[in-house]
Design a protein around this motif. Structure first.
Motif, mmCIF file in Angstrom:
data_model
loop_
_atom_site.group_PDB
_atom_site.id
_atom_site.type_symbol
_atom_site.label_atom_id
_atom_site.label_comp_id
_atom_site.label_asym_id
_atom_site.label_seq_id
_atom_site.Cartn_x
_atom_site.Cartn_y
_atom_site.Cartn_z
ATOM 1 N N GLY A 42 6.229 3.479 6.703
ATOM 2 C CA GLY A 42 5.477 3.199 6.344
ATOM 3 C C GLY A 42 4.042 4.227 5.763
ATOM 4 N N PRO A 43 3.997 4.206 4.657
ATOM 5 C CA PRO A 43 2.356 4.905 4.707
ATOM 6 C C PRO A 43 1.356 4.732 4.651
ATOM 7 C CG PRO A 43 3.330 3.626 2.644
ATOM 8 C CD PRO A 43 3.839 3.137 3.598
ATOM 9 N N ALA A 44 0.197 5.253 4.951
ATOM 10 C CA ALA A 44 -1.443 4.829 5.478
ATOM 11 C C ALA A 44 -2.025 3.209 4.563
ATOM 12 C CB ALA A 44 -2.144 6.141 5.429
ATOM 13 N N VAL A 45 -2.448 2.853 4.846
ATOM 14 C CA VAL A 45 -2.188 1.143 4.725
ATOM 15 C C VAL A 45 -4.346 1.255 4.862
ATOM 16 C CG1 VAL A 45 -2.171 -0.829 4.965
ATOM 17 C CG2 VAL A 45 -0.609 0.351 5.224
ATOM 18 N N THR A 46 -4.552 0.827 3.111
ATOM 19 C CA THR A 46 -6.115 0.216 2.824
ATOM 20 C C THR A 46 -6.584 -0.431 2.328
ATOM 21 O OG1 THR A 46 -5.651 1.590 0.583
ATOM 22 C CG2 THR A 46 -6.905 3.094 3.289
ATOM 23 N N ALA A 47 -4.848 -0.802 2.361
ATOM 24 C CA ALA A 47 -5.215 -2.679 1.718
ATOM 25 C C ALA A 47 -4.806 -4.001 2.561
ATOM 26 C CB ALA A 47 -4.759 -3.170 -0.044
ATOM 27 N N GLY A 48 -4.168 -4.714 1.568
ATOM 28 C CA GLY A 48 -3.972 -6.084 2.625
ATOM 29 C C GLY A 48 -2.395 -5.877 2.409
ATOM 30 N N PRO A 49 -1.486 -6.503 3.741
ATOM 31 C CA PRO A 49 -0.642 -6.905 3.959
ATOM 32 C C PRO A 49 -0.048 -6.658 2.411
ATOM 33 C CG PRO A 49 -1.168 -8.334 4.954
ATOM 34 C CD PRO A 49 -2.647 -7.724 4.573
ATOM 35 N N VAL A 50 1.611 -6.413 2.372
ATOM 36 C CA VAL A 50 2.420 -7.027 2.039
ATOM 37 C C VAL A 50 2.513 -8.401 2.041
ATOM 38 C CG1 VAL A 50 5.234 -7.095 1.216
ATOM 39 C CG2 VAL A 50 3.758 -4.823 1.578
ATOM 40 N N ASN A 51 2.651 -9.400 0.954
ATOM 41 C CA ASN A 51 3.497 -10.820 1.099
ATOM 42 C C ASN A 51 4.488 -11.269 1.325
ATOM 43 O OD1 ASN A 51 2.729 -13.533 0.894
ATOM 44 N ND2 ASN A 51 2.229 -13.882 -1.375
ATOM 45 N N ALA A 52 4.635 -11.164 2.376
ATOM 46 C CA ALA A 52 6.282 -11.168 2.742
ATOM 47 C C ALA A 52 7.296 -12.853 1.468
ATOM 48 C CB ALA A 52 7.149 -11.755 4.033
ATOM 49 N N SER A 53 6.109 -13.481 1.536
ATOM 50 C CA SER A 53 6.640 -14.889 0.748
ATOM 51 C C SER A 53 6.869 -14.400 -0.736
ATOM 52 C CB SER A 53 5.166 -16.306 1.270
ATOM 53 O OG SER A 53 4.503 -15.268 0.225
ATOM 54 N N ALA A 54 6.332 -13.636 -1.455
ATOM 55 C CA ALA A 54 6.860 -13.385 -2.386
ATOM 56 C C ALA A 54 7.296 -12.174 -2.488
ATOM 57 C CB ALA A 54 5.509 -12.378 -2.926
ATOM 58 N N LEU A 55 9.106 -11.465 -1.503
ATOM 59 C CA LEU A 55 9.784 -10.508 -1.946
ATOM 60 C C LEU A 55 11.193 -11.999 -2.157
ATOM 61 C CD1 LEU A 55 8.648 -8.483 1.586
ATOM 62 C CD2 LEU A 55 8.513 -8.837 -1.209
ATOM 63 N N PRO A 56 12.095 -10.625 -2.986
ATOM 64 C CA PRO A 56 13.201 -11.986 -2.981
ATOM 65 C C PRO A 56 13.813 -12.265 -1.830
ATOM 66 C CG PRO A 56 13.174 -9.626 -4.120
ATOM 67 C CD PRO A 56 11.917 -9.636 -2.920
#
Length: 211
Positions: A67-81
């Motif tokens: 995983g890269p360095a994170v500077t923003a919000g998390p991935v929205n799991a509900s938006a993943l297919p």
């Protein structure tokens, strides 16, 4: 016939008072030991920390791989297919990565890193193109046999981001493939790390060996 002496009203009053006082004492004594226990329970409840739940995708540099360095919000799991969605779901995965980790590299650097990262992943998984990186994969005739079939290998999404320094970067890839045992799995995750070196005014992104 036996007669009993008359009792004094004063004695009856004293006896009644004594009995009342004794009852009060008896009622009070059982509750006294419970008071400290109740206070201790309250303190324990107040001091108990509730662990916070970190959403998927909330990662810090090199502390949780991949995983890269994170500077923003998390991935929205509900938006993943859903798994097995196929090519139709790749766009949603790409968008989720870009929304979670906004671009922080120059466009030219990002394109170079993405091309290199995709090539490295394909070479590592399928064996195609390993000769381009002999320092990473060694001589072709001595290299480890590829673990994934070329036919069903697919990169679903990829982003390139800085890795805590202007001269360090990571390419974060999501991909699908069928291993030599015939098992197909999508949404696999692989990271490739790079460092920038400059020679005669020209900069080059060099991939680092995977550990």
């Amino acid at each position: 016939m036996t007669t009993f002496p008359a009792r004094s009203p004063r004695l009856l009053l004293i006896a009644t008072v004594v009995l009342v006082l004794a009852g009060v004492v008896l009622l009070t004594i059982p509750h006294a030991p419970n008071a400290p226990a109740t206070s201790a329970t309250a303190r324990a409840t107040d001091s108990t920390s509730v662990p916070s739940t970190t959403a998927p995708g909330s990662r810090s540099p090199r502390t949780e791989a991949p995983g890269p360095a994170v500077t923003a919000g998390p991935v929205n799991a509900s938006a993943l297919p859903p798994h097995g969605e196929g090519v139709a779901g790749d766009t949603a995965i790409q968008k989720s990565l870009e929304d979670a980790w906004p671009a922080d590299l120059a466009a030219a650097d990002e394109q170079k890193l993405l091309a290199a990262g995709r090539g490295l992943l394909r070479a590592d998984a399928t064996g195609i193109g390993r000769a381009k990186w002999p320092a990473l994969f060694g001589e072709p005739d001595k290299a480890i046999a590829p673990a994934f079939a070329t036919a069903r290998f697919r990169i679903q999404a990829a982003i390139a981001r800085s890795d805590g320094s202007p001269d360090k970067a990571v390419v974060h890839l999501v991909w699908a493939g069928t291993d030599r045992g015939g098992t197909y799995t999508d949404r696999r995750i692989t990271d490739w790390y790079f460092t920038r070196t400059s020679t005669k005014g020209a900069s080059t992104w060099t991939p680092q060996p995977r550990t």
